[in-house]
Design an enzyme around this catalytic site. Structure first.
Site, short mmCIF file in Angstrom:
data_model
loop_
_atom_site.label_atom_id
_atom_site.label_comp_id
_atom_site.label_asym_id
_atom_site.label_seq_id
_atom_site.Cartn_x
_atom_site.Cartn_y
_atom_site.Cartn_z
N ASN A 89 -12.95 -3.15 2.41
CA ASN A 89 -13.91 -2.08 2.58
C ASN A 89 -14.90 -2.09 1.42
O ASN A 89 -14.51 -2.30 0.27
CB ASN A 89 -13.20 -0.72 2.63
CG ASN A 89 -12.31 -0.59 3.85
OD1 ASN A 89 -12.69 -1.00 4.94
ND2 ASN A 89 -11.12 -0.03 3.68
N HIS A 134 -10.13 -5.28 -3.34
CA HIS A 134 -8.79 -5.59 -2.84
C HIS A 134 -8.92 -6.01 -1.39
O HIS A 134 -9.67 -5.40 -0.62
CB HIS A 134 -7.85 -4.39 -2.97
CG HIS A 134 -8.44 -3.10 -2.52
ND1 HIS A 134 -9.33 -2.38 -3.29
CD2 HIS A 134 -8.29 -2.40 -1.37
CE1 HIS A 134 -9.69 -1.30 -2.64
NE2 HIS A 134 -9.09 -1.29 -1.46
N HIS A 181 -7.08 -5.94 2.07
CA HIS A 181 -5.98 -5.34 2.80
C HIS A 181 -5.40 -6.41 3.72
O HIS A 181 -6.15 -7.05 4.48
CB HIS A 181 -6.47 -4.20 3.71
CG HIS A 181 -6.96 -2.98 2.99
ND1 HIS A 181 -6.20 -1.84 2.89
CD2 HIS A 181 -8.14 -2.71 2.37
CE1 HIS A 181 -6.90 -0.91 2.24
NE2 HIS A 181 -8.08 -1.41 1.92
N GLY A 189 -15.33 3.43 3.83
CA GLY A 189 -14.08 4.07 3.44
C GLY A 189 -13.46 3.53 2.16
O GLY A 189 -12.28 3.77 1.91
N GLN A 190 -14.24 2.81 1.35
CA GLN A 190 -13.67 2.33 0.08
C GLN A 190 -13.34 3.54 -0.79
O GLN A 190 -14.20 4.40 -1.03
CB GLN A 190 -14.64 1.39 -0.64
CG GLN A 190 -14.02 0.80 -1.91
CD GLN A 190 -14.89 -0.25 -2.59
OE1 GLN A 190 -16.01 -0.54 -2.16
NE2 GLN A 190 -14.37 -0.84 -3.66
N ASP A 219 0.85 -1.19 0.00
CA ASP A 219 0.00 0.00 0.00
C ASP A 219 0.89 1.25 0.00
O ASP A 219 1.90 1.31 0.71
CB ASP A 219 -0.92 -0.01 1.23
CG ASP A 219 -2.07 0.98 1.09
OD1 ASP A 219 -3.22 0.52 1.00
OD2 ASP A 219 -1.82 2.20 1.09
N ILE A 220 0.50 2.26 -0.76
CA ILE A 220 1.29 3.48 -0.87
C ILE A 220 1.26 4.31 0.42
O ILE A 220 2.16 5.12 0.66
CB ILE A 220 0.77 4.31 -2.08
CG1 ILE A 220 1.84 5.23 -2.62
CG2 ILE A 220 -0.49 5.09 -1.74
CD1 ILE A 220 1.49 5.84 -3.98
P1 5GP Z 1 -9.72 1.41 0.16
O1 5GP Z 1 -9.79 2.77 0.81
O2 5GP Z 1 -10.42 1.43 -1.19
O3 5GP Z 1 -10.16 0.27 1.02
O4 5GP Z 1 -8.18 1.13 -0.09
C1 5GP Z 1 -7.47 1.73 -1.12
C2 5GP Z 1 -6.02 1.67 -0.72
O5 5GP Z 1 -5.25 1.91 -1.88
C3 5GP Z 1 -5.60 2.72 0.31
O6 5GP Z 1 -5.09 2.08 1.46
C4 5GP Z 1 -4.56 3.56 -0.43
O7 5GP Z 1 -3.49 3.96 0.41
C5 5GP Z 1 -4.10 2.64 -1.53
N1 5GP Z 1 -3.66 3.31 -2.73
C6 5GP Z 1 -4.29 4.35 -3.36
N2 5GP Z 1 -3.61 4.70 -4.46
C7 5GP Z 1 -2.54 3.86 -4.53
C8 5GP Z 1 -1.47 3.75 -5.48
O8 5GP Z 1 -1.37 4.47 -6.47
N3 5GP Z 1 -0.54 2.78 -5.22
C9 5GP Z 1 -0.64 1.94 -4.15
N4 5GP Z 1 0.33 1.04 -4.00
N5 5GP Z 1 -1.63 2.04 -3.24
C10 5GP Z 1 -2.57 2.98 -3.44
#
Ligand code: 5GP
Ligand code: ZN
Length: 114
Positions: free
Chosen positions: A87, A100, A102, A93-94, A30-31
């Site tokens: 999520n 994906h 986590h 918080g998606q 994760d970034i």
């Molecule tokens: P969500 O909020 O949809 O459950 O998770 C999305 C996740 O993707 C977040 O934890 C966010 O930090 C990660 N993320 C968003 N953009 C990027 C990216 O460009 N590269 C990577 N490696 N992770 C990302």
């Protein structure tokens, strides 16, 4: 899906720190990590949310969890413990609408997660 971030990462059009790949699944760090280990495990097939998973995807979803276990072993958190979560939609918080898992580990997790 052409304008989907995780489709682009899984097609290697956008770089990411890949930690696992097979024919159907890719995983990368994760970034914005929320734990010492924070890996996203992603099907190469575009599925927007957990609500869009169909019977056709049953084996694929199993593969996400199997990949997660392998990564947890490799990162040394399998026996200590780790958290897997997905999520779904805004209130959870998606932020990326391509499913994906986590994988979070390497520190004590708390409950409720908030
Ligand atoms: P969500 O909020 O949809 O459950 O998770 C999305 C996740 O993707 C977040 O934890 C966010 O930090 C990660 N993320 C968003 N953009 C990027 C990216 O460009 N590269 C990577 N490696 N992770 C990302
Ligand atoms: Zn996608």
């Amino acid at each position: 899906m052409s304008d989907c971030l995780f489709c682009k990462i899984s097609a290697k059009k956008i770089p990411a720190k890949l930690v696992y790949e097979d024919n159907e699944v890719v995983a990368f760090d994760d970034i914005n990590p929320q734990a010492p280990v924070h890996v996203l495990i992603v099907p190469k097939k575009h599925i927007s949310t957990s609500l869009d998973i169909t019977d056709e995807d049953n084996a694929l979803i199993g593969r996400l969890f199997r990949a997660a276990g392998k990564i947890a072993e490799e990162r040394g958190v399998a026996q200590r413990g780790f958290r897997l979560l997905m999520n779904t939609n805004a209130e959870a918080g998606q932020s990326v609408y391509h499913i994906h898992l986590h994988l979070l580990g390497g520190r004590q997790m708390h409950w409720p997660p908030g």
